[in-house]
Design a protein around this motif. Structure first.
Motif, PDB file in Angstrom:
ATOM      1  N   MET A 122      11.337   2.503  15.962  1.00 33.80           N
ATOM      2  CA  MET A 122      10.510   1.265  15.617  1.00 33.80           C
ATOM      3  C   MET A 122      12.170   0.489  15.031  1.00 33.80           C
ATOM      4  O   MET A 122      12.800   0.743  13.889  1.00 33.80           O
ATOM      5  CB  MET A 122       9.697   2.077  14.662  1.00 33.80           C
ATOM      6  CG  MET A 122       8.885   3.074  14.925  1.00 33.80           C
ATOM      7  SD  MET A 122       8.144   2.109  16.058  1.00 33.80           S
ATOM      8  CE  MET A 122       6.726   1.323  15.361  1.00 33.80           C
ATOM      9  N   VAL A 123      11.802  -0.798  15.432  1.00 37.28           N
ATOM     10  CA  VAL A 123      12.941  -2.106  14.672  1.00 37.28           C
ATOM     11  C   VAL A 123      11.776  -2.843  14.530  1.00 37.28           C
ATOM     12  O   VAL A 123      11.133  -3.400  15.431  1.00 37.28           O
ATOM     13  CB  VAL A 123      13.972  -2.012  16.013  1.00 37.28           C
ATOM     14  CG1 VAL A 123      14.632  -0.349  15.547  1.00 37.28           C
ATOM     15  CG2 VAL A 123      13.911  -2.120  16.793  1.00 37.28           C
ATOM     16  N   PRO A 124      12.221  -3.947  13.643  1.00 37.74           N
ATOM     17  CA  PRO A 124      11.531  -5.836  14.068  1.00 37.74           C
ATOM     18  C   PRO A 124      11.511  -5.569  15.512  1.00 37.74           C
ATOM     19  O   PRO A 124      12.763  -5.768  16.162  1.00 37.74           O
ATOM     20  CB  PRO A 124      12.882  -6.451  12.913  1.00 37.74           C
ATOM     21  CG  PRO A 124      12.996  -5.402  12.266  1.00 37.74           C
ATOM     22  CD  PRO A 124      13.547  -4.141  13.157  1.00 37.74           C
ATOM     23  N   ALA A 125      10.366  -6.501  16.302  1.00 35.10           N
ATOM     24  CA  ALA A 125      10.776  -7.104  17.832  1.00 35.10           C
ATOM     25  C   ALA A 125      11.609  -7.742  17.503  1.00 35.10           C
ATOM     26  O   ALA A 125      12.402  -8.198  18.729  1.00 35.10           O
ATOM     27  CB  ALA A 125       9.277  -7.371  17.043  1.00 35.10           C
ATOM     28  N   ASP A 126      12.178  -8.999  16.438  1.00 33.70           N
ATOM     29  CA  ASP A 126      13.012 -10.066  16.643  1.00 33.70           C
ATOM     30  C   ASP A 126      14.689  -9.718  17.428  1.00 33.70           C
ATOM     31  O   ASP A 126      15.452  -9.900  17.722  1.00 33.70           O
ATOM     32  CB  ASP A 126      12.926 -10.945  15.704  1.00 33.70           C
ATOM     33  CG  ASP A 126      13.301 -10.475  14.383  1.00 33.70           C
ATOM     34  OD1 ASP A 126      13.394  -9.497  14.070  1.00 33.70           O
ATOM     35  OD2 ASP A 126      13.585 -11.738  13.607  1.00 33.70           O
ATOM     36  N   ASP A 127      14.488  -7.776  16.456  1.00 35.50           N
ATOM     37  CA  ASP A 127      16.353  -7.249  16.719  1.00 35.50           C
ATOM     38  C   ASP A 127      15.800  -6.001  17.143  1.00 35.50           C
ATOM     39  O   ASP A 127      17.113  -5.858  17.898  1.00 35.50           O
ATOM     40  CB  ASP A 127      15.954  -6.889  15.599  1.00 35.50           C
ATOM     41  CG  ASP A 127      16.441  -7.322  14.152  1.00 35.50           C
ATOM     42  OD1 ASP A 127      17.151  -9.173  14.643  1.00 35.50           O
ATOM     43  OD2 ASP A 127      16.477  -7.390  12.919  1.00 35.50           O
ATOM     44  N   LYS A 128      14.939  -6.198  18.391  1.00 33.05           N
ATOM     45  CA  LYS A 128      15.069  -4.895  19.707  1.00 33.05           C
ATOM     46  C   LYS A 128      16.234  -5.057  20.929  1.00 33.05           C
ATOM     47  O   LYS A 128      16.836  -3.869  20.779  1.00 33.05           O
ATOM     48  CB  LYS A 128      13.684  -4.431  19.670  1.00 33.05           C
ATOM     49  CG  LYS A 128      13.047  -5.491  21.143  1.00 33.05           C
ATOM     50  CD  LYS A 128      12.150  -5.700  21.151  1.00 33.05           C
ATOM     51  CE  LYS A 128      11.343  -6.522  22.162  1.00 33.05           C
ATOM     52  NZ  LYS A 128       9.497  -6.537  22.633  1.00 33.05           N
ATOM     53  N   TRP A 129      16.331  -6.109  20.798  1.00 34.29           N
ATOM     54  CA  TRP A 129      17.743  -6.363  21.889  1.00 34.29           C
ATOM     55  C   TRP A 129      18.901  -6.128  21.282  1.00 34.29           C
ATOM     56  O   TRP A 129      19.924  -5.514  22.206  1.00 34.29           O
ATOM     57  CB  TRP A 129      17.453  -7.901  22.787  1.00 34.29           C
ATOM     58  CG  TRP A 129      15.654  -8.060  23.458  1.00 34.29           C
ATOM     59  CD1 TRP A 129      15.101  -8.482  23.192  1.00 34.29           C
ATOM     60  CD2 TRP A 129      16.035  -7.517  25.207  1.00 34.29           C
ATOM     61  NE1 TRP A 129      13.795  -9.037  24.665  1.00 34.29           N
ATOM     62  CE2 TRP A 129      14.412  -7.731  25.199  1.00 34.29           C
ATOM     63  CE3 TRP A 129      16.423  -6.662  25.567  1.00 34.29           C
ATOM     64  CZ2 TRP A 129      14.402  -7.461  26.701  1.00 34.29           C
ATOM     65  CZ3 TRP A 129      15.757  -6.558  26.958  1.00 34.29           C
ATOM     66  CH2 TRP A 129      14.691  -6.351  26.900  1.00 34.29           C
ATOM     67  N   ASN A 130      19.228  -6.796  20.537  1.00 33.66           N
ATOM     68  CA  ASN A 130      20.498  -6.539  19.722  1.00 33.66           C
ATOM     69  C   ASN A 130      20.017  -4.814  19.649  1.00 33.66           C
ATOM     70  O   ASN A 130      21.492  -4.298  19.760  1.00 33.66           O
ATOM     71  CB  ASN A 130      20.659  -7.078  18.331  1.00 33.66           C
ATOM     72  CG  ASN A 130      21.959  -7.557  17.517  1.00 33.66           C
ATOM     73  OD1 ASN A 130      22.670  -7.428  18.411  1.00 33.66           O
ATOM     74  ND2 ASN A 130      21.614  -7.008  16.710  1.00 33.66           N
TER      75      ASN A 130
END
Length: 148
Positions: A122-130
């Protein structure tokens, strides 16, 4: 003298890779841990690592409910989770569930779970690609270390 130079260069490369790996894993864990409890304050987790073993402990109302351990050297790839907006997914090599060590805790009893074929971080959605990209790098580094 040539042999000494080669050993020195190899040791420097390993140290650099280790530092780079530690930086990657620290960032991956931090991204997930910072997000813990944000979506649902009753559901929290702590993500940590030692060498190439990633450990994720899920809690519900402060009580440990699931512990997941995976050796990144036995992971095949990372992807962006399609079912959960706030997650990346990590697949074990050959989708082998034995590479995911999952324990569920219920009523004071620990039970090994063997039916999963992937792991969600689980990670913040805006960081998932990174984070996906960082996880792929970490998996590659662990696999390279296994080959040496």
């Amino acid at each position: 003298m040539f042999l000494l130079l080669t050993i020195s260069l190899t040791a420097g490369t390993i140290k650099a890779q280790t530092t780079e790996y530690q930086n990657l894993m620290d960032k991956i864990c931090q991204h997930s841990n910072d997000y813990s409890g944000m979506y649902n304050s009753r559901q929290t987790w702590t993500v940590s690592y030692e060498a190439c073993t990633l450990t994720d402990r899920y809690y519900f109302d402060g009580e440990l409910t699931v512990k997941i351990e995976l050796d990144l050297a036995n992971m095949e790839k990372a992807g962006v989770e399609k079912r959960f907006y706030h997650a990346i997914v990590v697949y074990p090599t050959n989708r082998n569930p034995e590479y995911l060590n999952v324990t569920r805790y219920e009523d004071g009893e620990a039970k090994k779970i063997t039916d999963g074929i992937y792991y969600n971080l689980m990670v913040p959605a805006d960081d998932k690609w990174n984070v996906k990209k960082m996880m792929e790098q970490a998996i590659g580094m662990c696999q390279e270390g296994m080959d040496k």
